[in-house]
Structures are given as C-alpha cells and as structure tokens.
Design an enzyme around this catalytic site. Structure first.
Site, PDB file in Angstrom:
ATOM      1  N   HIS A 175      38.994  31.123  43.051  1.00  0.00           N
ATOM      2  CA  HIS A 175      39.905  32.119  43.643  1.00  0.00           C
ATOM      3  C   HIS A 175      40.560  32.952  42.549  1.00  0.00           C
ATOM      4  CE1 HIS A 175      39.602  29.870  47.379  1.00  0.00           C
ATOM      5  NE2 HIS A 175      39.852  28.779  46.692  1.00  0.00           N
ATOM      6  N   HIS A 229      47.953  32.372  35.046  1.00  0.00           N
ATOM      7  CA  HIS A 229      46.840  33.092  35.678  1.00  0.00           C
ATOM      8  C   HIS A 229      47.328  34.488  36.052  1.00  0.00           C
ATOM      9  CE1 HIS A 229      49.078  31.164  38.996  1.00  0.00           C
ATOM     10  NE2 HIS A 229      48.882  32.342  39.575  1.00  0.00           N
ATOM     11  N   THR A 273      49.243  30.621  46.908  1.00  0.00           N
ATOM     12  CA  THR A 273      47.922  30.212  47.378  1.00  0.00           C
ATOM     13  C   THR A 273      48.097  28.901  48.152  1.00  0.00           C
ATOM     14  OG1 THR A 273      47.532  29.042  45.291  1.00  0.00           O
ATOM     15  CG2 THR A 273      46.613  31.264  45.481  1.00  0.00           C
TER      16      THR A 273
HETATM   17 ZN   LIG Z   1      49.879  33.234  41.062  1.00  0.00          ZN
END
Ligand SMILES: [Zn+2]
Ligand SMILES: *[C@@H]1O[C@H](CO)[C@@H](O)[C@H](O)[C@H]1NC(C)=O
Length: 305
Positions: A88, A115, A224
């Site tokens: 992802h 990230h 997420t």
């Molecule tokens: Zn993030």
C-alpha cells in the site's frame, strides 16, 4: 441447512469478508478489495469518531500554551534504514535509538518507521489539508510510546502513538537529501521487495526541533486499516521542499499489491466529530504579530486618508 450456512461463511471468509483494503485509485467495480468508504465494514475502528486525516480550518484552531517544542533524540545519528514495499506504501524502518519527547506528549516515544503519502503526476497527494488545500506530498514519522513494543500494545492508549506529519511544497530546486530516498523507492518497486539505505540521518530530511516549534495537534487515528484511534497527531507549520522533478520520480516507481501503479495513496479527510484542533503558542505569536502589524498599517492608512 447448517452445512449451507457453513459453506456461505467459508465463502465469505475466502472472499469479500477478508478482502484486502485498497485506495480509491486501485478500486474498480469488479474488484473485491475494499475502497476507503468500505474500510469500516471489515475494520470497525475506521468508522469511529476520532478518525484521520482531517482538514485543518485555521480560523477554528484553538491556541494552546501547553504545547512546547519537541526534543529529538538520535535524529543526527548515522543509521541503516531498511525500506520495504508493503503493498500500500513503502515503509522506512527506523532503529529504536531514534526517539522523541516534549511537544506536550505524555512521555518518551520510540520511532518505528516513516513513509510518504503522494498523489499522481501533477496532482497533490497529502492526507491532511489546510483550509481545503491539499499539498503535493506528506511525510509521516510513526512513534510508539514507551514502554509499548508494538501498535497492538499501544492501540488502547489514546496517545499510544505519536505521528509527526510534514507537508511538502513544490520548489524548483531539488531537496538535497531526497535523492537517496527516491533511489531506494526505485529498488522496491514490487510488493514485498526491500532494500537498505546506508548512512542515513533523519536530520537529513527533517529540520531540527528548534525550527519546529509551530504545529497543530489533535487526537486521531492511523490513516490505514485498522484505523486505530490511538494517535496524538502533530502537523507542522513548516513545510519541506521537493522539486517537481523529484515528485514525478517518486510517484512513478512503486506498484501496489495488485500490480497497479502506486498513485494517490491518501485517505480522504474524515469528519472532526466535535474534536478540537490545537495550535502551539509559537504559531499564535506569529499570527498575533501579523495582526498587530495589520492593525498598525490600517491605523496609518486611516491617518493618511
Ligand atoms: Zn501515513
Ligand atoms: C550499516 O551497515 C553496514 C554494512 O552492513 C555496517 O558495516 C554498519 O555497521 C551498519 N551501521 C549501523 C549504524 O548499523
């Protein structure tokens, strides 16, 4: 009859009910993956009342004098960073010597990984928006509160996770230290692949704590699934720079677990649901002086006229 129920539940287990989650950009009608509006069907927290990201409305933030600067620990240490394509997004794993305290947070936090969230060619892809504006890219540095060892342990604590968010602004000059990051992304194009960046310092890509006294704070979630509502969010005023050339290079390299280009990797903004967004005093002082300045200018104009 029982057998039928069993069969149905097995089918359910094998298909939709354990369907992977995906971003809107990956989703098509014949897919079985769950797009963001359907994450909550499988991950109940994603439908909770403290979700992230959000749109920050600057005229509605509350100034909070209890939000001091951070202290960063280990950010100038030279480290090896393992980068992995997680299907992802790509995660850059940080060693436990990278830590932080201060910033109005209750204790010490250990860095776990960072990230990025990005868009696609020429389209912005930050998760947080400011007064409705989406920025080209957003960096998240994930920290877990000590002594918790994992997200699973921290998720029952409302401030179990500290997430630092940096918004990027497009510039003509390259960011001098992002090229190693971009090159690493080029080595992890497919789901599950990994590489190492040697001799990396977190201070290469983010400013020192002294330059980061101005920030927004609110309580929210991971962006997420499972959308754990355990995050003390910090969104810094100060933006990081990236050139359009570097941005193009970033969005073109990786692939999702479905094999499609990894683009538009951001969750839509979520309702505030009564939460308050705070702003550290340093930001207030800045706005205050601008207001004072405008006051002086308008008084002078009044005299002139
Ligand atoms: Zn993030
Ligand atoms: C990074 O990796 C290199 C090569 O494997 C090793 O020699 C070095 O000690 C590592 N550095 C750190 C800080 O772990």
């Amino acid at each position: 009859m029982d057998f039928l129920v069993y069969l149905l539940s097995m089918l359910c287990l094998l298909s939709q009910c354990t369907a992977q989650w995906c971003y809107q950009s990956q989703y098509s009608c014949d897919d079985t993956c769950r797009d963001p509006v359907h994450w909550a069907a499988q991950f109940p927290s994603c439908g909770g009342l403290r979700q992230s990201p959000i749109n920050i409305v600057t005229s509605k933030v509350h100034v909070n004098s209890e939000l001091p600067p951070f202290s960063f620990i280990g950010h100038t240490n030279t480290i090896n960073v393992t980068v992995e394509n997680k299907g992802h997004s790509a995660h850059f794993a940080l060693p436990q010597l990278v830590r932080l305290t201060g910033g109005g947070l209750p204790g010490h936090y250990r860095a776990a990984q960072f990230h990025f969230h990005w868009g696609r060619n020429g389209r912005p892809g930050s998760e947080h928006t400011i007064d409705g504006e989406r920025f080209p890219m957003e960096l998240h540095i994930v920290h877990i509160k000590e002594p918790y060892g994992s997200l699973a342990e921290a998720e029952h604590d409302m401030a179990g996770i500290a997430l630092l968010a940096f918004l990027f602004e497009e510039t003509t000059e390259d960011h001098p230290h992002l090229n190693t990051v971009i090159a690493a992304l080029g080595r992890v194009q497919n789901n599950g692949s990994s590489t190492v960046i040697r001799n990396f310092q977190l201070s290469d890509i983010i400013p020192s704590a002294e330059e980061l006294h101005s920030y927004y704070r609110y309580v929210g979630s991971m962006t997420t699934p499972g959308c754990e509502q355990a995050v003390a969010w910090t969104v810094f005023h100060k933006t990081l720079s990236i050139s359009s050339r570097q941005l193009d290079a970033i969005v073109q390299q990786c692939r999702f677990w479905t094999g499609q280009p990894m683009i538009d990797i951001f969750r839509p903004t979520q309702p505030l649901d009564g939460r308050v967004v705070y702003r550290s005093q340093a930001g207030a002082a800045l706005t205050g002086s601008i207001q004072l300045w405008l006051g002086v200018v308008s008084a002078l104009l009044a005299l002139w006229i």
